[in-house]
Design a protein around this motif. Structure first.
Motif, PDB file in Angstrom:
ATOM      1  N   ARG A   8      -2.261  -6.015  -5.154  1.00 51.99           N
ATOM      2  CA  ARG A   8      -0.936  -5.492  -4.827  1.00 51.99           C
ATOM      3  C   ARG A   8      -0.965  -4.360  -3.794  1.00 51.99           C
ATOM      4  O   ARG A   8       0.084  -3.846  -3.423  1.00 51.99           O
ATOM      5  CB  ARG A   8      -0.261  -4.979  -6.101  1.00 51.99           C
ATOM      6  CG  ARG A   8      -0.033  -6.052  -7.146  1.00 51.99           C
ATOM      7  CD  ARG A   8       0.832  -5.549  -8.275  1.00 51.99           C
ATOM      8  NE  ARG A   8       2.122  -5.079  -7.775  1.00 51.99           N
ATOM      9  CZ  ARG A   8       3.083  -4.569  -8.549  1.00 51.99           C
ATOM     10  NH1 ARG A   8       2.886  -4.472  -9.845  1.00 51.99           N
ATOM     11  NH2 ARG A   8       4.222  -4.170  -8.029  1.00 51.99           N
ATOM     12  N   ASN A   9      -2.148  -3.995  -3.322  1.00 51.65           N
ATOM     13  CA  ASN A   9      -2.278  -2.735  -2.600  1.00 51.65           C
ATOM     14  C   ASN A   9      -2.377  -2.826  -1.082  1.00 51.65           C
ATOM     15  O   ASN A   9      -2.573  -1.805  -0.423  1.00 51.65           O
ATOM     16  CB  ASN A   9      -3.484  -1.958  -3.136  1.00 51.65           C
ATOM     17  CG  ASN A   9      -3.241  -1.454  -4.548  1.00 51.65           C
ATOM     18  OD1 ASN A   9      -2.098  -1.315  -4.973  1.00 51.65           O
ATOM     19  ND2 ASN A   9      -4.316  -1.191  -5.278  1.00 51.65           N
ATOM     20  N   SER A  10      -2.252  -3.996  -0.512  1.00 57.63           N
ATOM     21  CA  SER A  10      -2.290  -4.095   0.949  1.00 57.63           C
ATOM     22  C   SER A  10      -1.772  -5.452   1.381  1.00 57.63           C
ATOM     23  O   SER A  10      -1.763  -6.411   0.613  1.00 57.63           O
ATOM     24  CB  SER A  10      -3.717  -3.898   1.484  1.00 57.63           C
ATOM     25  OG  SER A  10      -4.527  -5.012   1.146  1.00 57.63           O
ATOM     26  N   LEU A  11      -1.359  -5.528   2.648  1.00 61.57           N
ATOM     27  CA  LEU A  11      -0.919  -6.804   3.196  1.00 61.57           C
ATOM     28  C   LEU A  11      -2.091  -7.773   3.326  1.00 61.57           C
ATOM     29  O   LEU A  11      -1.920  -8.984   3.191  1.00 61.57           O
ATOM     30  CB  LEU A  11      -0.256  -6.578   4.552  1.00 61.57           C
ATOM     31  CG  LEU A  11       1.141  -5.942   4.493  1.00 61.57           C
ATOM     32  CD1 LEU A  11       1.621  -5.563   5.889  1.00 61.57           C
ATOM     33  CD2 LEU A  11       2.129  -6.883   3.829  1.00 61.57           C
ATOM     34  N   GLU A  12      -3.271  -7.238   3.562  1.00 54.42           N
ATOM     35  CA  GLU A  12      -4.452  -8.092   3.654  1.00 54.42           C
ATOM     36  C   GLU A  12      -4.719  -8.789   2.324  1.00 54.42           C
ATOM     37  O   GLU A  12      -5.037  -9.981   2.280  1.00 54.42           O
ATOM     38  CB  GLU A  12      -5.674  -7.269   4.082  1.00 54.42           C
ATOM     39  CG  GLU A  12      -5.670  -6.827   5.538  1.00 54.42           C
ATOM     40  CD  GLU A  12      -4.658  -5.728   5.841  1.00 54.42           C
ATOM     41  OE1 GLU A  12      -4.291  -5.556   7.016  1.00 54.42           O
ATOM     42  OE2 GLU A  12      -4.228  -5.038   4.888  1.00 54.42           O
ATOM     43  N   GLY A  48       0.798  -1.217   0.000  1.00 57.79           N
ATOM     44  CA  GLY A  48       0.000   0.000   0.000  1.00 57.79           C
ATOM     45  C   GLY A  48       0.827   1.261   0.000  1.00 57.79           C
ATOM     46  O   GLY A  48       0.279   2.369  -0.074  1.00 57.79           O
ATOM     47  N   THR A  49       2.162   1.141   0.072  1.00 59.05           N
ATOM     48  CA  THR A  49       3.015   2.333   0.006  1.00 59.05           C
ATOM     49  C   THR A  49       2.996   2.927  -1.388  1.00 59.05           C
ATOM     50  O   THR A  49       3.361   4.087  -1.579  1.00 59.05           O
ATOM     51  CB  THR A  49       4.467   1.988   0.390  1.00 59.05           C
ATOM     52  OG1 THR A  49       4.959   0.973  -0.491  1.00 59.05           O
ATOM     53  CG2 THR A  49       4.541   1.482   1.822  1.00 59.05           C
ATOM     54  N   GLU A  50       2.572   2.127  -2.359  1.00 56.15           N
ATOM     55  CA  GLU A  50       2.359   2.595  -3.734  1.00 56.15           C
ATOM     56  C   GLU A  50       1.110   1.893  -4.243  1.00 56.15           C
ATOM     57  O   GLU A  50       0.905   0.708  -3.972  1.00 56.15           O
ATOM     58  CB  GLU A  50       3.570   2.242  -4.604  1.00 56.15           C
ATOM     59  CG  GLU A  50       3.516   2.783  -6.007  1.00 56.15           C
ATOM     60  CD  GLU A  50       4.771   2.451  -6.805  1.00 56.15           C
ATOM     61  OE1 GLU A  50       4.779   2.718  -8.018  1.00 56.15           O
ATOM     62  OE2 GLU A  50       5.721   1.907  -6.212  1.00 56.15           O
ATOM     63  N   ILE A  51       0.243   2.614  -4.953  1.00 57.10           N
ATOM     64  CA  ILE A  51      -1.044   2.056  -5.363  1.00 57.10           C
ATOM     65  C   ILE A  51      -1.003   1.626  -6.824  1.00 57.10           C
ATOM     66  O   ILE A  51      -0.509   2.341  -7.701  1.00 57.10           O
ATOM     67  CB  ILE A  51      -2.179   3.088  -5.149  1.00 57.10           C
ATOM     68  CG1 ILE A  51      -2.243   3.478  -3.671  1.00 57.10           C
ATOM     69  CG2 ILE A  51      -3.515   2.528  -5.607  1.00 57.10           C
ATOM     70  CD1 ILE A  51      -2.488   2.317  -2.727  1.00 57.10           C
ATOM     71  N   PHE A  52      -1.560   0.430  -7.087  1.00 52.41           N
ATOM     72  CA  PHE A  52      -1.614  -0.132  -8.432  1.00 52.41           C
ATOM     73  C   PHE A  52      -3.059  -0.413  -8.819  1.00 52.41           C
ATOM     74  O   PHE A  52      -3.937  -0.506  -7.964  1.00 52.41           O
ATOM     75  CB  PHE A  52      -0.802  -1.434  -8.496  1.00 52.41           C
ATOM     76  CG  PHE A  52       0.666  -1.236  -8.199  1.00 52.41           C
ATOM     77  CD1 PHE A  52       1.569  -0.970  -9.210  1.00 52.41           C
ATOM     78  CD2 PHE A  52       1.136  -1.304  -6.891  1.00 52.41           C
ATOM     79  CE1 PHE A  52       2.915  -0.783  -8.934  1.00 52.41           C
ATOM     80  CE2 PHE A  52       2.473  -1.124  -6.608  1.00 52.41           C
ATOM     81  CZ  PHE A  52       3.369  -0.857  -7.634  1.00 52.41           C
TER      82      PHE A  52
END
Length: 388
Positions: free
Chosen positions: A261-265, A252-256
């Protein structure tokens, strides 16, 4: 544009296990390996038996505009870099693998090679070059032969000469297996362009080319696959079950566009649905969201991290306390020394010997100690300190 989903159920499992590959490879190599056992959920029960230190692109990545000479000491992703890292008590080296137009896996991080010809700068996509074209850039193995100029684009868009103190030629994955210290583990990052939509047949062709080299040359070397490309991660797990596969995420430090790809969850979901064994996360996101470590552990997944903060020994030690199982680092010498001092307990006989030497004033390096209350406070504080 979202990455095209691949229906892995339609892909036959290859499991091309070579005759010299040990099925007990990981459980028998506790010093540098990992432990795997198959279960009924089509996902290997995976356990890392020690805190791992992994060399980023070998001895460390190159940051050519940095004032820190260590960031441009040795050419990244090169045989020299890999063997330099092997001089330290390191467990794995991480490097990026792409496949050329003629199906040869090569080691190179950037999607494009930049060069200069008659005053004009041009770039060529690595995967659109044949092997001979790829190898003609930079220093050459053949004595007296001069390669084409190798340039690099920095994050702010500047074009700079790829000048390092110790240079080396570009190399293939096969050469790495043949020329790098055989006990050193390989974290093979399957490199794909974030901005390209990949079709299933292309991904399969690329992964098969890489697996062919791995199966032919790995022998007893510990291997770990990782990739930011979710479909490639699912596919390489489908195509083989010998080596563990980790999903790389920015957390989530960069959004795709691809939400996976956008979070650990979301990364946890990818791993559980695809039978992957673990996650490699940007360390800042783990510090911002320490509760995710608990979720990852509950999912019985392993967790490694990467990022600039992993070059800070105190940040590495904090991760050890949090239960994170390893770090990918650029400053190999400094971090391996810190891990040895702070994490690995000294042997009793060595400690006694040190205390008995000299005039009795010898001091042992003490590792930081935190109570549970102090650790809880630090974990609450860190998200406030880590900024986007």
């Amino acid at each position: 544009m979202a990455l095209k989903a691949v229906h892995v159920s339609d892909v036959p499992s290859l499991d091309q296990v070579p005759e010299n590959a040990s099925l007990t490879l990981f459980s028998s190599r506790f010093s540098t390996g990992v432990e795997m056992n198959n279960n009924n959920n089509n996902r290997a029960s995976f356990k890392i038996p020690k805190f791992l230190v992994v060399g980023h692109r070998g001895h460390g990545m190159n940051v050519l505009q940095s004032s820190d000479k260590r960031m441009k000491a040795i050419k990244e992703n090169s045989i020299v870099s890999f063997n330099s890292a092997a001089k330290y008590p390191i467990d794995y080296i991480e490097f990026d693998v792409q496949v050329t137009k003629d199906d040869c896996p090569v080691i190179f991080h950037d999607n494009f090679i930049l060069s200069e010809d008659n005053g004009s700068i041009f770039e060529k996509r690595v995967t659109e070059l044949c092997l001979s074209e790829f190898l003609c850039y930079g220093p050459q193995k053949e004595h007296g032969k001069v390669g084409k100029t190798l340039l690099r684009k920095t994050k702010d868009g500047k074009i700079v000469d790829w000048n390092v103190e110790t240079d080396d030629s570009l190399c293939t994955l096969q050469e790495a297996f043949q020329q790098v210290e055989p006990t050193l583990g390989f974290n093979i990052e399957l490199k794909f362009d974030d901005h390209v939509v990949y079709q299933q047949d292309y991904l399969i062709r690329v992964l098969q080319a890489i697996l062919k080299v791995v199966f032919e040359h790995a022998k007893d070397r510990p291997i770990l696959f990782s990739t930011f490309q979710p479909d490639a991660a699912l596919l390489v797990r489908k195509l083989q079950s010998v080596y563990p596969v980790f999903f790389l995420t920015n957390g989530g430090t960069e959004i795709f566009y691809d939400v996976r790809r956008n979070s650990l969850e979301e990364a946890i979901k990818v791993c559980l649905e695809g039978g992957l064994q673990g996650i490699v996360s940007e360390v800042k996101e783990v510090f911002r969201n320490p509760g995710a470590v608990t979720k990852i552990k509950e999912a019985k997944l392993s967790l490694l991290t990467y990022g600039k903060l992993n070059n800070v020994s105190e940040a590495v030690y904090m991760q050890h306390l949090m239960g994170i199982e390893g770090v990918i680092v650029d400053l190999v010498q400094e971090i391996t020394e810190a891990v040895s001092d702070m994490i690995k307990p000294p042997k009793v006989d060595e400690e006694d010997e040190k205390l008995s030497e000299g005039d009795g004033n010898t001091e042992l390096k003490a590792k930081p100690e935190f109570s549970q209350r102090e650790l809880s406070f630090l974990l609450k504080l860190i998200p406030e300190l880590i900024q986007l």
